[in-house]
Enzyme design. Sequence first.
Site, mmCIF file in Angstrom:
data_model
loop_
_atom_site.group_PDB
_atom_site.id
_atom_site.type_symbol
_atom_site.label_atom_id
_atom_site.label_comp_id
_atom_site.label_asym_id
_atom_site.label_seq_id
_atom_site.Cartn_x
_atom_site.Cartn_y
_atom_site.Cartn_z
ATOM 1 N N TRP A 243 -3.684 -1.690 -1.379
ATOM 2 C CA TRP A 243 -3.550 -2.857 -2.263
ATOM 3 C C TRP A 243 -4.001 -4.007 -1.382
ATOM 4 O O TRP A 243 -3.297 -4.375 -0.431
ATOM 5 C CB TRP A 243 -2.094 -2.993 -2.702
ATOM 6 C CG TRP A 243 -1.752 -4.290 -3.345
ATOM 7 C CD1 TRP A 243 -1.242 -5.400 -2.718
ATOM 8 C CD2 TRP A 243 -1.859 -4.631 -4.723
ATOM 9 N NE1 TRP A 243 -1.040 -6.393 -3.630
ATOM 10 C CE2 TRP A 243 -1.401 -5.951 -4.870
ATOM 11 C CE3 TRP A 243 -2.300 -3.935 -5.847
ATOM 12 C CZ2 TRP A 243 -1.380 -6.602 -6.094
ATOM 13 C CZ3 TRP A 243 -2.263 -4.584 -7.066
ATOM 14 C CH2 TRP A 243 -1.808 -5.909 -7.178
ATOM 15 N N HIS B 79 18.846 -35.597 -29.377
ATOM 16 C CA HIS B 79 17.709 -36.127 -30.137
ATOM 17 C C HIS B 79 17.270 -35.139 -31.225
ATOM 18 O O HIS B 79 16.162 -35.232 -31.736
ATOM 19 C CB HIS B 79 16.552 -36.453 -29.200
ATOM 20 C CG HIS B 79 16.912 -37.542 -28.227
ATOM 21 N ND1 HIS B 79 17.021 -38.858 -28.610
ATOM 22 C CD2 HIS B 79 17.244 -37.496 -26.916
ATOM 23 C CE1 HIS B 79 17.391 -39.582 -27.552
ATOM 24 N NE2 HIS B 79 17.532 -38.775 -26.528
ATOM 25 N N GLU C 202 11.041 -12.259 -23.962
ATOM 26 C CA GLU C 202 9.971 -11.258 -23.910
ATOM 27 C C GLU C 202 10.491 -9.834 -23.737
ATOM 28 O O GLU C 202 9.839 -8.899 -24.188
ATOM 29 C CB GLU C 202 8.905 -11.594 -22.860
ATOM 30 C CG GLU C 202 9.293 -11.408 -21.435
ATOM 31 C CD GLU C 202 8.159 -11.738 -20.471
ATOM 32 O OE1 GLU C 202 6.992 -11.453 -20.771
ATOM 33 O OE2 GLU C 202 8.450 -12.293 -19.398
ATOM 34 N N LYS D 233 11.990 -15.038 -20.008
ATOM 35 C CA LYS D 233 12.405 -13.686 -19.606
ATOM 36 C C LYS D 233 13.246 -13.062 -20.708
ATOM 37 O O LYS D 233 13.062 -11.916 -21.080
ATOM 38 C CB LYS D 233 13.227 -13.712 -18.306
ATOM 39 C CG LYS D 233 12.469 -13.919 -17.035
ATOM 40 C CD LYS D 233 11.662 -12.736 -16.552
ATOM 41 C CE LYS D 233 10.259 -12.755 -17.072
ATOM 42 N NZ LYS D 233 9.289 -13.680 -16.585
ATOM 43 N N CYS E 33 0.853 -1.184 0.000
ATOM 44 C CA CYS E 33 0.000 0.000 0.000
ATOM 45 C C CYS E 33 0.893 1.240 0.000
ATOM 46 O O CYS E 33 2.105 1.139 0.056
ATOM 47 C CB CYS E 33 -0.872 0.004 1.246
ATOM 48 S SG CYS E 33 -1.780 -1.523 1.449
ATOM 49 N N ARG F 120 2.009 2.560 -8.253
ATOM 50 C CA ARG F 120 2.303 1.310 -7.549
ATOM 51 C C ARG F 120 1.162 0.304 -7.674
ATOM 52 O O ARG F 120 1.335 -0.865 -7.336
ATOM 53 C CB ARG F 120 2.518 1.588 -6.052
ATOM 54 C CG ARG F 120 3.703 2.460 -5.749
ATOM 55 C CD ARG F 120 3.566 3.071 -4.372
ATOM 56 N NE ARG F 120 3.375 2.070 -3.348
ATOM 57 C CZ ARG F 120 4.323 1.659 -2.531
ATOM 58 N NH1 ARG F 120 5.529 2.138 -2.622
ATOM 59 N NH2 ARG F 120 4.071 0.750 -1.619
ATOM 60 N N LYS G 52 0.165 -6.632 -19.406
ATOM 61 C CA LYS G 52 0.433 -7.175 -18.067
ATOM 62 C C LYS G 52 -0.553 -8.284 -17.732
ATOM 63 O O LYS G 52 -0.207 -9.275 -17.123
ATOM 64 C CB LYS G 52 0.366 -6.049 -17.035
ATOM 65 C CG LYS G 52 0.659 -6.477 -15.614
ATOM 66 C CD LYS G 52 2.121 -6.829 -15.439
ATOM 67 C CE LYS G 52 2.432 -7.489 -14.108
ATOM 68 N NZ LYS G 52 3.641 -8.318 -14.165
ATOM 69 N N ASN H 18 0.693 0.344 6.072
ATOM 70 C CA ASN H 18 1.301 -0.333 4.929
ATOM 71 C C ASN H 18 1.994 -1.573 5.491
ATOM 72 O O ASN H 18 2.836 -1.444 6.375
ATOM 73 C CB ASN H 18 2.322 0.637 4.301
ATOM 74 C CG ASN H 18 2.970 0.072 3.073
ATOM 75 O OD1 ASN H 18 2.612 -1.000 2.618
ATOM 76 N ND2 ASN H 18 3.920 0.813 2.525
ATOM 77 N N GLY H 19 1.607 -2.773 5.041
ATOM 78 C CA GLY H 19 2.254 -3.992 5.549
ATOM 79 C C GLY H 19 1.217 -4.996 6.020
ATOM 80 O O GLY H 19 0.047 -4.909 5.652
ATOM 81 N N GLU I 252 11.739 -20.708 -17.764
ATOM 82 C CA GLU I 252 11.429 -19.348 -17.316
ATOM 83 C C GLU I 252 12.555 -18.387 -17.708
ATOM 84 O O GLU I 252 12.292 -17.252 -18.122
ATOM 85 C CB GLU I 252 11.190 -19.343 -15.791
ATOM 86 C CG GLU I 252 11.050 -17.973 -15.146
ATOM 87 C CD GLU I 252 9.885 -17.133 -15.667
ATOM 88 O OE1 GLU I 252 9.076 -17.632 -16.479
ATOM 89 O OE2 GLU I 252 9.801 -15.953 -15.291
HETATM 90 O O1 M6R Z 1 -1.323 -12.841 -14.232
HETATM 91 P P1 M6R Z 1 -0.888 -14.247 -14.589
HETATM 92 O O2 M6R Z 1 0.141 -14.795 -13.640
HETATM 93 O O3 M6R Z 1 -2.036 -15.191 -14.765
HETATM 94 O O4 M6R Z 1 -0.179 -14.092 -16.005
HETATM 95 C C1 M6R Z 1 0.274 -15.216 -16.699
HETATM 96 C C2 M6R Z 1 1.152 -14.822 -17.850
HETATM 97 O O5 M6R Z 1 0.452 -14.011 -18.754
HETATM 98 C C3 M6R Z 1 2.422 -14.073 -17.395
HETATM 99 O O6 M6R Z 1 3.164 -14.830 -16.487
HETATM 100 C C4 M6R Z 1 3.303 -13.731 -18.612
HETATM 101 O O7 M6R Z 1 3.831 -14.894 -19.151
HETATM 102 C C5 M6R Z 1 4.404 -12.757 -18.204
HETATM 103 N N1 M6R Z 1 4.521 -11.696 -19.158
HETATM 104 C C6 M6R Z 1 5.748 -13.368 -18.111
HETATM 105 O O8 M6R Z 1 6.708 -12.459 -17.703
#
Ligand code: M6R
Length: 608
Positions: free
Chosen positions: A75, A504, A488, A485, A2, A27, A603, A101-102, A481
Amino acid sequence: MCGIVGYTGMQQAAPILLEGLKRLEYRGYDSAGIAIMDDGSISVQKVSGRISKLCELTEDGKTCPGNVGIGHTRWATHGAPTDINAHPHMSNDGRFAVVHNGIIENYLALREELIGKGYHFESETDTEVVVNLLEMYYTGDLKNAVMRVSSRLQGSYALGVVCSDAPDEIVAIRESSPLIIGIGAGENYFASDIAALVPYTRNVVYMEDGEFAQITPDAIRIYDLFGNPVSKKVQKVNWDVQTAEKGGYEHFMLKEIIEQPRAVEATLRPRIRGSEIVLDAEGLDGEFLRKIRRIMITACGSAYYAGCAGRYAIEALCRIPVSTELASEFRYGDPMVDSETLVIVLSQSGETADTIAAVKESKAKGAPVLAMVNVVGSTVAKLADFTLYTWAGPEIAVATTKGYTTQLALLYLFALYAAKETGRVDDKRYRHLLRALRSLPKRIQEAVDLNPMLDRYAEDYRNTRSIFFIGRNSDYAMAMEGALKMKEISYIHAEAYAAGELKHGTIALIEEHQPVIALCCNTIVQEKTMNNIIEVKARGADVLALAEKNNSEIISVADRMMYLPEVEPVFAGVVEIVPLQLLAYYTAKCRKCDIDKPKNLAKSVTVE
Ligand code: M6R
């Protein structure tokens, strides 16, 4: 989490507080409110939704007279994002108002105690216990009441308190949550975040844990928790508003990577009480877990990869078969789930359309659903039978970092909890693993500190077209993962391969100077991965390996190294991913990419 602000001076407080709250909007929040002291009484205005609603309600603060006040952007953590749960909260007698906050970890016990003494509660929040404790302990001296209250609180908090008996005073206190005092001329401020202060003052005092401040228009007095005065240095901030929002970091993504020790701590700490794991989801107990024959984990993107990594930990500790399924595929495969299958759904936002569909499909087939979600009150959280929040705080960068690590940390916690509840782990190993879990925030910090050279390594990938990430077992899950990263945010083609699969087919692509990132953190398969490094090196690959810092064997075969601190192998993933996040970040930075908002991505993916 928050955001909090406070003002005491000669000007009307409300417009200043609203402006401060607007500076905290970036935020992320779901409700906002202010409490203003005027003529010996406190009035509160609060709404769920946007600050603009609060501005409308108060005509930009003009309808709220008074020169002292506190404000909050919430939040949600405890209780849905409603008007009633919004801060500030008032004591039963209306004499105190508090913004927080916390998280107050022992709020349930305190709430019971206060109810036993005749106090009543309006909200579902943990914060309301604080304000009623103030009422209970107050004997005419606000400073003493704050000291007594803080001695009762467990958890993390930055609090701002006003009391109608102290008409120009605010008390602000810090324990494991940021708090900054802003110093003006004949007026003073506090905030959780420099961004809220920069429009008004550049002179600030950073509060430390266990310190509290009495703030009046003409003076700031700072004390430790025993009431001893503490002298503090006033510092000058030269950040512009944008830099201040990012906490001094160039990008939100970097800020969020660096925040991970604290985020993982927020996920784990409130749920580890002494030698017990207490999961805040009623019914998710031994009796229920003993009836479960299978677990299916489903999610999208990084959350799916967190599931792939978590699967290894659950299978290793609980000996329950776990399968993973992309949520975007789930409903098209006529999934074989039933009342004896626990479906675990992971989502940072809780609003991913495919993940929501997977929850509905599972429920329709009679499977119990456990959601691990960051955003309180989100659709996934509401639909699930059991919900555990990750408590990572708002994540602004599109590429998830702390959202992902907190999901994984929560899966580890669940794995150990389920192993204990179903009798699959003996006491000695349980205690050892619990200690290892508790130390994860520290290990994550060490992983950052051990790898200061990643910005230079990233330079070498500036013009690279493609990178392979290889690993076996849990390292393979981390490779997926790590590759996501990289692609993307840097737009470099990156693929993860289970290292044993190279021969293979994929090894045909390895040629002179092909970058390969080899993950060798899982001790069980390390020797095997080392052989794969030798194979790709023999074909000219340039290998950057990640292994424990004392692993001389891997160091001797790789071209360059990233280092991991010593960490319990079952939980290594959450530490291992951190250098990979940083490498992706620096690579994207040297390629001048729009790191926080990568092209074509959103997002939260709320459409199929
Ligand atoms: O909000 P969510 O965790 O459900 O989102 C899932 C994916 O869309 C999300 O993890 C996406 O792959 C990210 N951009 C990865 O950094």
